[in-house]
Design a protein around this motif. Structure first.
Motif, PDB file in Angstrom:
ATOM      1  N   GLN A  48       1.121  -1.729   0.150  1.00 43.92           N
ATOM      2  CA  GLN A  48       2.299  -0.865  -0.016  1.00 43.92           C
ATOM      3  C   GLN A  48       3.510  -1.644  -0.508  1.00 43.92           C
ATOM      4  O   GLN A  48       4.203  -1.205  -1.424  1.00 43.92           O
ATOM      5  CB  GLN A  48       2.660  -0.201   1.320  1.00 43.92           C
ATOM      6  N   GLU A  49       3.776  -2.789   0.130  1.00 45.73           N
ATOM      7  CA  GLU A  49       5.011  -3.527  -0.143  1.00 45.73           C
ATOM      8  C   GLU A  49       4.900  -4.511  -1.308  1.00 45.73           C
ATOM      9  O   GLU A  49       5.917  -4.902  -1.871  1.00 45.73           O
ATOM     10  CB  GLU A  49       5.458  -4.278   1.123  1.00 45.73           C
ATOM     11  N   ALA A  50       3.707  -4.937  -1.624  1.00 48.52           N
ATOM     12  CA  ALA A  50       3.485  -5.885  -2.720  1.00 48.52           C
ATOM     13  C   ALA A  50       2.292  -5.403  -3.541  1.00 48.52           C
ATOM     14  O   ALA A  50       1.238  -6.035  -3.558  1.00 48.52           O
ATOM     15  CB  ALA A  50       3.257  -7.287  -2.164  1.00 48.52           C
ATOM     16  N   PRO A  51       2.446  -4.255  -4.219  1.00 47.09           N
ATOM     17  CA  PRO A  51       1.291  -3.630  -4.880  1.00 47.09           C
ATOM     18  C   PRO A  51       0.631  -4.471  -5.971  1.00 47.09           C
ATOM     19  O   PRO A  51      -0.522  -4.223  -6.312  1.00 47.09           O
ATOM     20  CB  PRO A  51       1.862  -2.329  -5.443  1.00 47.09           C
ATOM     21  N   SER A  52       1.308  -5.469  -6.495  1.00 45.02           N
ATOM     22  CA  SER A  52       0.687  -6.307  -7.524  1.00 45.02           C
ATOM     23  C   SER A  52       0.054  -7.566  -6.935  1.00 45.02           C
ATOM     24  O   SER A  52      -0.506  -8.381  -7.672  1.00 45.02           O
ATOM     25  CB  SER A  52       1.720  -6.695  -8.588  1.00 45.02           C
ATOM     26  N   ALA A  53       0.100  -7.718  -5.612  1.00 45.08           N
ATOM     27  CA  ALA A  53      -0.419  -8.929  -4.966  1.00 45.08           C
ATOM     28  C   ALA A  53      -1.936  -8.932  -4.881  1.00 45.08           C
ATOM     29  O   ALA A  53      -2.558  -7.933  -4.531  1.00 45.08           O
ATOM     30  CB  ALA A  53       0.166  -9.064  -3.568  1.00 45.08           C
ATOM     31  N   VAL A  54      -2.497 -10.076  -5.193  1.00 45.76           N
ATOM     32  CA  VAL A  54      -3.915 -10.346  -4.979  1.00 45.76           C
ATOM     33  C   VAL A  54      -3.980 -11.090  -3.644  1.00 45.76           C
ATOM     34  O   VAL A  54      -3.249 -12.057  -3.449  1.00 45.76           O
ATOM     35  CB  VAL A  54      -4.482 -11.242  -6.107  1.00 45.76           C
ATOM     36  N   PHE A  55      -4.806 -10.609  -2.716  1.00 49.83           N
ATOM     37  CA  PHE A  55      -4.847 -11.278  -1.413  1.00 49.83           C
ATOM     38  C   PHE A  55      -6.196 -11.123  -0.743  1.00 49.83           C
ATOM     39  O   PHE A  55      -6.999 -10.274  -1.097  1.00 49.83           O
ATOM     40  CB  PHE A  55      -3.750 -10.735  -0.480  1.00 49.83           C
ATOM     41  N   GLU A  56      -6.414 -12.005   0.227  1.00 53.10           N
ATOM     42  CA  GLU A  56      -7.515 -11.857   1.153  1.00 53.10           C
ATOM     43  C   GLU A  56      -6.955 -12.155   2.539  1.00 53.10           C
ATOM     44  O   GLU A  56      -6.158 -13.069   2.720  1.00 53.10           O
ATOM     45  CB  GLU A  56      -8.705 -12.745   0.804  1.00 53.10           C
ATOM     46  N   VAL A  57      -7.330 -11.310   3.486  1.00 50.21           N
ATOM     47  CA  VAL A  57      -6.908 -11.466   4.874  1.00 50.21           C
ATOM     48  C   VAL A  57      -8.145 -11.315   5.750  1.00 50.21           C
ATOM     49  O   VAL A  57      -9.110 -10.666   5.360  1.00 50.21           O
ATOM     50  CB  VAL A  57      -5.833 -10.423   5.290  1.00 50.21           C
ATOM     51  N   TRP A  58      -8.115 -11.951   6.915  1.00 50.56           N
ATOM     52  CA  TRP A  58      -9.223 -11.779   7.839  1.00 50.56           C
ATOM     53  C   TRP A  58      -8.756 -11.960   9.263  1.00 50.56           C
ATOM     54  O   TRP A  58      -7.743 -12.577   9.523  1.00 50.56           O
ATOM     55  CB  TRP A  58     -10.380 -12.716   7.520  1.00 50.56           C
ATOM     56  N   GLN A  59      -9.517 -11.372  10.142  1.00 47.99           N
ATOM     57  CA  GLN A  59      -9.314 -11.544  11.566  1.00 47.99           C
ATOM     58  C   GLN A  59     -10.581 -12.184  12.111  1.00 47.99           C
ATOM     59  O   GLN A  59     -11.696 -11.751  11.798  1.00 47.99           O
ATOM     60  CB  GLN A  59      -9.054 -10.200  12.245  1.00 47.99           C
TER      61      GLN A  59
END
Length: 143
Positions: A48-59
């Motif tokens: 939502q806040e960084a729509p052009s961001a490429v990311f990976e997140v994990w828990q």
């Protein structure tokens, strides 16, 4: 992205250092303790806040539950999978077997990999993510 990282008390020392003042490309930000499900909130906020961001997140995994991995590449899609404590996604063999068993008769493995497998194995998202990972490990740059 920086505000989201700060709001969740994440940093390069896993929640034990000072909040970051700038982002570094290819840097892992984390926290030792977060409520289960926070990874979903982080992924949603980042989209939502960084729509052009490429990311990976994990828990990380917790007791008997696998961890959860989410990778997102705008224009390509989002891949969600179980993962280990290092954020390496993995596929449950039973899930994979079920999907392979549902493969339409006459479909080649290549056709399957280009269709339903993309959601199970994350082929398109992980392939699109690879150049960012390679760049990050070879030359981190301040964002």
């Amino acid at each position: 992205m920086l505000d989201i990282i700060r709001d969740h008390c994440m940093d390069t020392e896993w929640g034990t250092a000072t909040a970051p003042t700038e982002l570094s490309f290819g840097t892992v930000y984390g926290a030792h303790e977060m409520p289960l499900g926070t990874v979903d909130e982080l992924a949603s906020l980042l989209q939502q806040e960084a729509p052009s961001a490429v990311f990976e997140v994990w828990q990380d995994p917790h007791q008997v539950a696998d961890g959860k991995y989410i990778a997102h590449v705008p224009g390509v899609g989002t891949y969600i999978a179980d993962c280990d404590a290092q954020g390496n996604p993995h596929v449950d063999v039973n899930v994979l077997h079920g999907r392979l068993s549902d493969c339409p008769e006459g479909m080649t493995v290549r056709e399957w990999l280009d269709s339903d497998a993309a959601s199970v194995l994350g082929t398109a998202v992980l392939a699109a993510l690879r150049p960012y990972q390679d760049t990050a490990t070879s030359s981190p740059v301040a964002a």
